[in-house]
Design an enzyme around this catalytic site. Structure first.
Site, PDB file in Angstrom:
ATOM      1  N   SER A 101       0.858  -1.195   0.000  1.00  0.00           N
ATOM      2  CA  SER A 101       0.000   0.000   0.000  1.00  0.00           C
ATOM      3  C   SER A 101       0.889   1.238   0.000  1.00  0.00           C
ATOM      4  O   SER A 101       2.034   1.188   0.479  1.00  0.00           O
ATOM      5  CB  SER A 101      -0.866   0.003   1.264  1.00  0.00           C
ATOM      6  OG  SER A 101      -1.534   1.236   1.411  1.00  0.00           O
TER       7      SER A 101
ATOM      8  N   TYR B 254      -1.739  -1.073  10.635  1.00  0.00           N
ATOM      9  CA  TYR B 254      -1.958  -1.376   9.209  1.00  0.00           C
ATOM     10  C   TYR B 254      -0.775  -0.858   8.373  1.00  0.00           C
ATOM     11  O   TYR B 254      -0.205  -1.599   7.561  1.00  0.00           O
ATOM     12  CB  TYR B 254      -3.264  -0.749   8.718  1.00  0.00           C
ATOM     13  CG  TYR B 254      -3.448  -0.930   7.225  1.00  0.00           C
ATOM     14  CD1 TYR B 254      -3.719  -2.196   6.696  1.00  0.00           C
ATOM     15  CD2 TYR B 254      -3.308   0.139   6.340  1.00  0.00           C
ATOM     16  CE1 TYR B 254      -3.843  -2.388   5.328  1.00  0.00           C
ATOM     17  CE2 TYR B 254      -3.437  -0.046   4.971  1.00  0.00           C
ATOM     18  CZ  TYR B 254      -3.709  -1.301   4.459  1.00  0.00           C
ATOM     19  OH  TYR B 254      -3.824  -1.494   3.098  1.00  0.00           O
TER      20      TYR B 254
HETATM   21  N1  LIG Z   1      -8.923  -0.568  -1.124  1.00  0.00           N
HETATM   22  C1  LIG Z   1      -7.932   0.239  -0.786  1.00  0.00           C
HETATM   23  O1  LIG Z   1      -8.109   1.468  -0.642  1.00  0.00           O
HETATM   24  C2  LIG Z   1      -6.549  -0.328  -0.605  1.00  0.00           C
HETATM   25  C3  LIG Z   1      -5.455   0.572  -0.603  1.00  0.00           C
HETATM   26  C4  LIG Z   1      -4.181   0.062  -0.433  1.00  0.00           C
HETATM   27  C5  LIG Z   1      -3.973  -1.309  -0.281  1.00  0.00           C
HETATM   28  N2  LIG Z   1      -5.036  -2.153  -0.272  1.00  0.00           N
HETATM   29  C6  LIG Z   1      -4.765  -3.586  -0.082  1.00  0.00           C
HETATM   30  O2  LIG Z   1      -5.395  -4.313  -1.113  1.00  0.00           O
HETATM   31  C7  LIG Z   1      -5.628  -5.657  -0.672  1.00  0.00           C
HETATM   32  C8  LIG Z   1      -7.047  -6.053  -1.069  1.00  0.00           C
HETATM   33  O3  LIG Z   1      -7.961  -5.255  -0.341  1.00  0.00           O
HETATM   34  P1  LIG Z   1      -9.319  -4.743  -0.968  1.00  0.00           P
HETATM   35  O4  LIG Z   1      -9.245  -3.276  -1.079  1.00  0.00           O
HETATM   36  O5  LIG Z   1      -9.673  -5.533  -2.153  1.00  0.00           O
HETATM   37  O6  LIG Z   1     -10.304  -5.054   0.273  1.00  0.00           O
HETATM   38  P2  LIG Z   1     -11.553  -6.047   0.405  1.00  0.00           P
HETATM   39  O7  LIG Z   1     -12.548  -5.779  -0.638  1.00  0.00           O
HETATM   40  O8  LIG Z   1     -11.954  -5.946   1.835  1.00  0.00           O
HETATM   41  O9  LIG Z   1     -10.904  -7.500   0.133  1.00  0.00           O
HETATM   42  C9  LIG Z   1     -10.076  -8.123   1.077  1.00  0.00           C
HETATM   43  C10 LIG Z   1      -9.931  -9.583   0.714  1.00  0.00           C
HETATM   44  O10 LIG Z   1      -9.066 -10.203   1.691  1.00  0.00           O
HETATM   45  C11 LIG Z   1      -9.698 -11.371   2.165  1.00  0.00           C
HETATM   46  N3  LIG Z   1      -9.369 -11.652   3.551  1.00  0.00           N
HETATM   47  C12 LIG Z   1      -9.436 -10.796   4.609  1.00  0.00           C
HETATM   48  N4  LIG Z   1      -9.178 -11.455   5.749  1.00  0.00           N
HETATM   49  C13 LIG Z   1      -8.928 -12.742   5.395  1.00  0.00           C
HETATM   50  C14 LIG Z   1      -8.645 -13.913   6.130  1.00  0.00           C
HETATM   51  N5  LIG Z   1      -8.549 -13.921   7.461  1.00  0.00           N
HETATM   52  N6  LIG Z   1      -8.455 -15.073   5.455  1.00  0.00           N
HETATM   53  C15 LIG Z   1      -8.584 -15.109   4.109  1.00  0.00           C
HETATM   54  N7  LIG Z   1      -8.867 -14.039   3.359  1.00  0.00           N
HETATM   55  C16 LIG Z   1      -9.049 -12.869   4.004  1.00  0.00           C
HETATM   56  C17 LIG Z   1     -11.206 -11.099   2.031  1.00  0.00           C
HETATM   57  O11 LIG Z   1     -11.909 -12.331   1.892  1.00  0.00           O
HETATM   58  P3  LIG Z   1     -12.899 -12.973   2.988  1.00  0.00           P
HETATM   59  O12 LIG Z   1     -13.456 -11.849   3.818  1.00  0.00           O
HETATM   60  O13 LIG Z   1     -13.926 -13.684   2.163  1.00  0.00           O
HETATM   61  O14 LIG Z   1     -12.036 -13.905   3.753  1.00  0.00           O
HETATM   62  C18 LIG Z   1     -11.257 -10.312   0.740  1.00  0.00           C
HETATM   63  O15 LIG Z   1     -11.345 -11.187  -0.342  1.00  0.00           O
HETATM   64  C19 LIG Z   1      -5.368  -5.656   0.835  1.00  0.00           C
HETATM   65  O16 LIG Z   1      -4.104  -6.245   1.087  1.00  0.00           O
HETATM   66  C20 LIG Z   1      -5.352  -4.177   1.200  1.00  0.00           C
HETATM   67  O17 LIG Z   1      -4.544  -3.913   2.319  1.00  0.00           O
HETATM   68  C21 LIG Z   1      -6.319  -1.692  -0.434  1.00  0.00           C
END
Ligand SMILES: NC(=O)c1ccc[n+]([C@@H]2O[C@H](COP(=O)([O-])OP(=O)(O)OC[C@H]3O[C@@H](n4cnc5c(N)ncnc54)[C@H](OP(=O)(O)O)[C@@H]3O)[C@@H](O)[C@H]2O)c1
Length: 270
Positions: free
Chosen positions: A145, A158
């Site tokens: 990130s 985080y």
């Molecule tokens: N969106 C942003 O603004 C942003 C910015 C910078 C970085 N990121 C990074 O991007 C990545 C994806 O996030 P996103 O934005 O797509 O968020 P999201 O829509 O909340 O997706 C998160 C994913 O991680 C999975 N996950 C969470 N806890 C888990 C667990 N205990 N075991 C297995 N799977 C788990 C969730 O699946 P289940 O709940 O079904 O398990 C979901 O598929 C993350 O690493 C996040 O830190 C996001």
């Protein structure tokens, strides 16, 4: 024109929503087998059906696993071996945030963040990279990130987990070069996914993300830029020009100035 990447077996963690789901969609046409991992199995199965209907000959395997639980990680790795699935692309995308003061945080949430964002990502690299190397090489795409570049009050743990992912990925990239494994990290700024809702401690509370901002890009663009960066063997991808520009500026600032900016940033209670 970029050549199309073809992977034999691509594995995406966190494929049940957001960026992971988008990775699965965009990789569907570029691999023979796609492995989807997350806790919400019904979502993985629905995506599996959809992708297999869309891409002729694509094999999709869905594994329900809670990556914060060691026995689930072990079962996942055993199932991969048993089914003869050896990824030549690993997308370590699963992750979560928790927005609010550290001292009032719920320890189980902090622990879950450490387990998923750091431990599971590291364990999957540790288990999969040696086999990937033995089979001729491949790619690892770790989702970090922009938050990994800066210490962020109210997002302290985080941001620190993502600083780990960034540092780890840079070092691993150098170590794995000899095994013909490319390591790329993706450092997104804000993107509309379920991340914000998960990071919110209670309904209506702030989630640390700007409501509207020119930093936002959509997940399709973010994932497409990350895959393209990986394809070109880049070390990092900051998707979207404003986020890339912010990373350059942050990299130039002395730590004292970063501290000052972070100390005057609006806090959760303000
Ligand atoms: N969106 C942003 O603004 C942003 C910015 C910078 C970085 N990121 C990074 O991007 C990545 C994806 O996030 P996103 O934005 O797509 O968020 P999201 O829509 O909340 O997706 C998160 C994913 O991680 C999975 N996950 C969470 N806890 C888990 C667990 N205990 N075991 C297995 N799977 C788990 C969730 O699946 P289940 O709940 O079904 O398990 C979901 O598929 C993350 O690493 C996040 O830190 C996001």
């Amino acid at each position: 024109m970029e050549s199309q990447l073809i992977y034999q077996t691509a594995m995406v963690t966190g494929a049940s929503s957001g960026l992971g789901e988008e990775f699965a969609r965009q990789l569907g046409s570029r691999c023979g087998t796609l492995i989807l991992v997350a806790r919400r199995e019904e979502r993985l199965l629905a995506l599996r059906e959809e992708l297999m209907a869309e891409h002729d000959g694509l094999r999709v395997e869905a594994f329900a696993a809670d990556l914060s639980i060691d026995s689930d990680l072990v079962s996942l790795l055993t199932a991969l071996r048993t089914k003869g699935l050896f990824p030549d692309l690993l997308v370590n995308n699963a992750g979560l945030g928790d927005y609010g003061e550290f001292t009032s945080s719920d320890w189980s949430r902090i622990d879950q963040m450490l387990q998923v964002n750091i431990r599971a990502l590291t364990k999957l690299c540790h288990a999969i990279a040696p086999v990937m190397g033995e089979l001729g090489g491949g790619s690892i795409l770790n989702v970090s990130s922009l938050a990994g570049d800066i210490p962020i009050p109210d997002f302290a743990v985080y941001a620190a987990t993502k600083a780990y992912v960034s540092s780890f990925s840079e070092a691993l990239r150098i170590e794995l070069r000899a095994a013909n494994i490319n390591v790329t990290m993706m450092c997104p700024g804000p993107i509309k996914t379920e991340f914000g809702d998960v990071a919110r401690r209670e309904p209506g509370a702030s989630n640390g993300l700007p409501k509207e901002s020119f930093f936002y890009i959509d997940k399709h663009q973010a994932v497409s830029e990350a895959i393209s960066a990986m394809q070109r063997g880049k070390a990092r991808c900051y998707p979207g020009l404003p986020v890339y520009a912010a990373s350059v500026v942050l990299g130039l600032l002395p730590l004292a100035i970063v501290r000052l900016i972070m100390a005057t940033r609006p806090r959760q209670k303000d």
